[in-house]
Enzyme design. Sequence first.
Site, PDB file in Angstrom:
ATOM      1  N   LYS A 202       0.847  -1.197   0.000  1.00 48.58           N
ATOM      2  CA  LYS A 202       0.000   0.000   0.000  1.00 48.58           C
ATOM      3  C   LYS A 202       0.879   1.243   0.000  1.00 48.58           C
ATOM      4  CE  LYS A 202      -1.948   2.409   3.290  1.00 48.58           C
ATOM      5  NZ  LYS A 202      -1.918   3.789   2.700  1.00 48.58           N
ATOM      6  N   SER A 255       5.532   7.574  10.071  1.00 45.32           N
ATOM      7  CA  SER A 255       5.663   8.326  11.325  1.00 45.32           C
ATOM      8  C   SER A 255       5.659   7.412  12.543  1.00 45.32           C
ATOM      9  CB  SER A 255       4.503   9.325  11.441  1.00 45.32           C
ATOM     10  OG  SER A 255       3.281   8.639  11.685  1.00 45.32           O
ATOM     11  N   VAL A 256       6.175   7.935  13.639  1.00 43.53           N
ATOM     12  CA  VAL A 256       6.217   7.184  14.897  1.00 43.53           C
ATOM     13  C   VAL A 256       4.810   6.870  15.416  1.00 43.53           C
ATOM     14  CG1 VAL A 256       6.938   7.262  17.322  1.00 43.53           C
ATOM     15  CG2 VAL A 256       8.494   8.055  15.517  1.00 43.53           C
ATOM     16  N   THR A 258       1.975   6.434  13.786  1.00 40.26           N
ATOM     17  CA  THR A 258       1.377   5.374  12.967  1.00 40.26           C
ATOM     18  C   THR A 258       2.084   4.051  13.192  1.00 40.26           C
ATOM     19  OG1 THR A 258       0.771   7.012  11.288  1.00 40.26           O
ATOM     20  CG2 THR A 258       0.728   4.704  10.620  1.00 40.26           C
ATOM     21  N   GLU A 276      10.301   1.447  10.064  1.00 39.05           N
ATOM     22  CA  GLU A 276      11.295   2.474   9.754  1.00 39.05           C
ATOM     23  C   GLU A 276      10.607   3.816   9.977  1.00 39.05           C
ATOM     24  OE1 GLU A 276      14.025   4.182   6.064  1.00 39.05           O
ATOM     25  OE2 GLU A 276      12.408   2.758   5.666  1.00 39.05           O
ATOM     26  N   CYS A 310      13.504  10.886   6.727  1.00 33.19           N
ATOM     27  CA  CYS A 310      13.419  10.511   8.142  1.00 33.19           C
ATOM     28  C   CYS A 310      14.764  10.584   8.850  1.00 33.19           C
ATOM     29  CB  CYS A 310      12.838   9.098   8.281  1.00 33.19           C
ATOM     30  SG  CYS A 310      13.797   7.828   7.446  1.00 33.19           S
TER      31      CYS A 310
END
Length: 408
Positions: A202, A255-256, A258, A276, A310
């Site tokens: 996805k 993101s952290v 999520t 990651e 990131c």
Amino acid sequence: MLQGLLNLRACLHRSAAIRTLSTGTLMIKEPLNYREGERVHPSDAATTKKVRVHESATGRVICDLICSGQHEVDLAARSAQTAFQTWSQMSGLERGRILLEAARIIRDQKEEIAVMETINNGKPVYEARADVDTAWQCIEYYAGLAGTLSGQHFQLPGGSFAYTRREPLGVCVGIGAWNYPFQIASWKAAPALACGNAMVFKPSPLTPVTAVMLAEIFTKAGIPKGLFNVVQGDATTGEFLCNHPEVAKISFTGSVPTGSKIMEMASKGIKPVTLELGGKSPVIIFSDCDMDNAVKGSLMANFLSQGQVCNNGTRVFVQREIHDRFLAEVVNRTKNIKIGDPLLEDTKMGALISQTHLDRVLGFVKQAKEQGATVLCGGEKYVPEDLKLKNGYYMKPCILANCRDDMT
């Protein structure tokens, strides 16, 4: 045979058309889901929402993304599970041969992929080309490993022995980010497929375009139909994937917050997870550095992909003795970064991914000033002279001084 020739001509025509695209001209009409070896509309398209996909450089809508619902996710997972039964029984050498062919096709289509990536993401085309190179290199690397995967044999007392086998997990889910769409899809697919797994991928709803191109390349290279499927959608689609009983593993880049939610969902099924996530990495510059190299490295660490990476080194610590000289050089070079049309060869900085993200970054600069930081250059919205770019999501690269680690 005739059908094959027609398909080849269609592919060559599309390839030539993509190479000649310019900023502000792309409109996508084809389906963006990929299942059973072909582009498809989601089976539940009538009941799911649409998301508008924009060209970052111009703000234009290039397509409406139809989110995949539970039924479409079911079809994609079942299709992948069926293909897995064939793929997992092939030898590592056979799988490696097909992956090498996929890497070759990516090399051949490098320019087309890079152009589409730039239009959808906003990064300069020279960066997108480098992303495509790292994609095929990763696939080629894992293709080489595929034939070497093996277990171990242990001799036990009394003539007995024990052995281990390395077996594929099954259907893996990959969830990508918008900053490196094609690269991330390739990096997640390569090890999974090399080890004999299937994948349902996805992409981010902001950058849905090039993952489908990767799926077409895998099919052309010879993987079983259904082995690499693409489902488009938002967070709800991601939840359907993470909670699906056919899914054996999840790999996520983003993101952290999520990532935390995905880890929680995966824990209910005891599914292994690879995450990651974001960071705020430091760069440390000492007085004995090569000044020119240190400045170049710091600029790259901060402004690669418009700073949307990131592991960017967005906190720069400089030894006091060289602080002023280093800072003056960094500010001077930052002011001279050429911002503009990302498809032009001399553009060094393109557009941010979306209006929402641009507003968020501008908000961070505002907060930094309120907390005592000094803006030495940039930090405001940029409007290029080219009229077709006036609604793009551009920002002048910003240098902040007098910062502290406790600032927002």
